[in-house]
Design a protein around this motif. Sequence first.
Motif, PDB file in Angstrom:
ATOM      1  N   GLY A   1      20.279  40.923  26.062  1.00 58.76           N
ATOM      2  CA  GLY A   1      20.238  40.577  27.473  1.00 58.76           C
ATOM      3  C   GLY A   1      19.194  41.352  28.238  1.00 58.76           C
ATOM      4  N   VAL A   2      18.621  42.377  27.609  1.00 60.91           N
ATOM      5  CA  VAL A   2      17.520  43.134  28.205  1.00 60.91           C
ATOM      6  C   VAL A   2      16.217  42.518  27.721  1.00 60.91           C
ATOM      7  CG1 VAL A   2      16.384  45.381  28.346  1.00 60.91           C
ATOM      8  CG2 VAL A   2      18.889  45.237  28.305  1.00 60.91           C
ATOM      9  N   GLN A   3      15.299  42.233  28.631  1.00 63.61           N
ATOM     10  CA  GLN A   3      14.058  41.581  28.238  1.00 63.61           C
ATOM     11  C   GLN A   3      13.195  42.507  27.396  1.00 63.61           C
ATOM     12  OE1 GLN A   3      11.635  40.041  31.423  1.00 63.61           O
ATOM     13  NE2 GLN A   3      10.464  38.733  30.039  1.00 63.61           N
ATOM     14  N   ARG A   4      12.715  41.966  26.282  1.00 61.67           N
ATOM     15  CA  ARG A   4      11.861  42.713  25.374  1.00 61.67           C
ATOM     16  C   ARG A   4      10.487  42.893  26.008  1.00 61.67           C
ATOM     17  NH1 ARG A   4      11.658  43.637  19.836  1.00 61.67           N
ATOM     18  NH2 ARG A   4       9.622  43.657  18.835  1.00 61.67           N
ATOM     19  N   LEU A   5      10.031  44.125  26.091  1.00 63.30           N
ATOM     20  CA  LEU A   5       8.707  44.437  26.609  1.00 63.30           C
ATOM     21  C   LEU A   5       7.884  45.051  25.494  1.00 63.30           C
ATOM     22  CD1 LEU A   5       9.694  45.969  30.069  1.00 63.30           C
ATOM     23  CD2 LEU A   5       8.977  43.634  29.574  1.00 63.30           C
ATOM     24  N   LEU A   6       6.866  44.346  25.044  1.00 64.83           N
ATOM     25  CA  LEU A   6       6.066  44.837  23.923  1.00 64.83           C
ATOM     26  C   LEU A   6       5.410  46.158  24.246  1.00 64.83           C
ATOM     27  CD1 LEU A   6       4.293  41.763  22.337  1.00 64.83           C
ATOM     28  CD2 LEU A   6       6.179  43.096  21.450  1.00 64.83           C
TER      29      LEU A   6
ATOM     30  N   VAL B   1      19.237  43.738  19.879  1.00 64.04           N
ATOM     31  CA  VAL B   1      17.794  43.529  19.882  1.00 64.04           C
ATOM     32  C   VAL B   1      17.383  42.836  21.178  1.00 64.04           C
ATOM     33  CG1 VAL B   1      15.856  42.405  18.720  1.00 64.04           C
ATOM     34  CG2 VAL B   1      17.718  43.406  17.369  1.00 64.04           C
ATOM     35  N   ALA B   2      16.366  43.375  21.841  1.00 66.76           N
ATOM     36  CA  ALA B   2      15.861  42.770  23.065  1.00 66.76           C
ATOM     37  C   ALA B   2      14.975  41.571  22.724  1.00 66.76           C
ATOM     38  CB  ALA B   2      15.069  43.792  23.873  1.00 66.76           C
TER      39      ALA B   2
END
Length: 502
Positions: free
Chosen positions: A147-152, A174-175
Amino acid sequence: LSGEGHVQGLVPLVEELVAEHEAKGTLHRGDGPYVPRPAPEGDLRFPGKVLPLPDGSFLVSDTGHHRLVQLGNDLATVQRVIGSGTKGHRDGDAAAAQFTEPQGLTLLPEAVRAAAGYDVVVADSVNHRLRGVDLATGEVRTVAGSGVQRLLDAERARGAGPDHVAQGADPLSVALSSPWDVAWSTRADRLVVAMAGTHQLFSFDPRTGQLAVLAGTGDEGLKDGPAAEAWFAQSSGLAEDHLGNLWVADSETSALRVLRFADDGSVTVETAVGEGLFDFGFRDGDAGQARMQHCLGVAQLPDGSVAVADTYNGAVRHYDPRTRQVATLARGLAEPSDVLLDVSGDEPLLVVVEANAHRLVRVPIPAAAQRVDEGASQTQRPRTRLAPGALGIEVRFAAPTGQKLDDRWGDPTQLKISSSPEHALAQGAGTAQGLRRELVLAEGVTEGVLHITARAAACDGEPGGEIPDHAACHLYQQDWGIPFVLDADGEAELVLDLRGVN
């Protein structure tokens, strides 16, 4: 796709403008020329994707209503609703479950369904999660995504590569980032996820929960080659053909891409139609010259050719891999967001999701496709003349009134810089904190494009004060593609504005 922060940031910006122009006496209140569109008459609102079910019905992501709707074969009769229609995230039965702008849907192979315990996987885009649906009961469960946005950039900052997903990680920890479509790949024996927010394709095994990056570095653009080195741009549609190739509607490059799986396990990416981030249009003919505009859906046709939902052209386009020719199957559609082949009747038809008409329609496959040439366009800005050697980059940002920079964990600003060609920068490429960077342009390079992404995090609170507990926080982001040419009299400093600050 990173627009959630932009939308949140617009509210204080509009409030600032209202206050400013009220003080100046230049604010006009009252009726204007805008006439709102009438409310849609049907049961759907901005539907996203459609999935044919074994009983002849269709499951639709009713994106604007934050739910799934099962329609009868007439594409109109509502047989069942899955999801309460309230925006949010909640697992449970069909009446209680909550989605937030669901998009892609796919039916798992029968053996995989039995092992996983659910039938359909949903790309729950704004929740940054994958959801599983049991068709017999309507039960919804979360199967991947924290639920947390993955930020590369955060992954890279801690030393992880863009393809990093911890081996054996709990899929719920896993984001993910704006999953937009899902499709089963027989060659990969996995679900493939169009991870539009990070410009990548992920794989997911419902039997084990294993997540991995299948293709894409996370850089936004159009670059072919080995899957681990390829660039995508908000991939939004997926479909497998009868050979096991995976076709990709790459929306921001207005391109049709394809993943080819070799027997040795390697995967390569090729571009069938499309030129780059700044190239679009409505042109049929040879694939090298053909243009589309923000395509979102793709489907295979009976002869092995491909149909594409060419969204901003309001059309369904046709690509023949044997002749490498592009043509138009249908026009005059209201922002088609998905297309599929319907073989339930006497002759095959296309089912098209008309997102902006809030409906699904059947479209005949013409015996002879149209040829359209309304030209090709570029949105690329004029070339900036830069002096050779050292180049300073500065991005200006000021938090809106009522917000302050979120410096509780250090510098809340960040710059990500790369170039095309890749060797155009001798120094300064990469991701780091701060909105100021010193670059060095490589010798021998005379022109290219600088790719710059700036981010800043701010929370509700007064400058100089503490950020209150449970304050709303906002991520501001802007991307630039800056074409340049070297000139001895060119600029040695570039100043850019995040949020248009003067």
